[in-house]
Scaffold this active site. Sequence first.
Site: not given
Length: 197
Positions: A9-10, A12, A14, A88-89, A147, A190
């Site tokens: 994921s991006a 933050d 989780g 943190e791969i 957004c 963005h």
Amino acid sequence: MAKLYFRYSAMDAGKTLDLLKVAYNYEDRGRKPLVLTSAIDKRAGLNKVKSRIGINQDAYSLTDRDNIFEFVENYNSSNKIDCVLIDEIHFFTQEQVWQLAEIVDELNIPVICYGLRTNYLGQPFETAALLLAIADTLEEVKTICHCGKKASFNMMVQNGKAIKQGNPIVVDDDSLKEIDTKYVSVCRKHWKEGVYE
């Protein structure tokens, strides 16, 4: 049959919280997970993983020089483990990703990797690209942009401006606060525009 999982994921979204949940579920059922993380990420200190909401657990911090297959094989010989969880791969090497595949294929132990797909420059981490190619199961952990759209990019913001060049690996720790730098998860639109709020 064991599998190699990549949950990406991006920032933050989780990911670490999900890893801690999975570790808890294994332990709650009398199973033994082995939690690993990168020694590069020292936010929680060495040998620990910590979610942004404050939950933490002991782990083994490995460097990019460690042979993960040998580490797990040796650990498993005296402490039967049921699952390997890696936080943190994206800080590990491609060679280590192949070692994780070997753990699955040769030791029949499931491996669940958590990490970023891309850096703040919009480029894929080498390990993420390899995992996207060879993992048995891919799962996106979703978060949202300011957004409301799905956030799939990480933006580095320094002194109020989006940064689009520099070292592709900059660890988000307390030293960044001293130079007014932070990471923000944003949608593609963005990220391209450099808009983070």
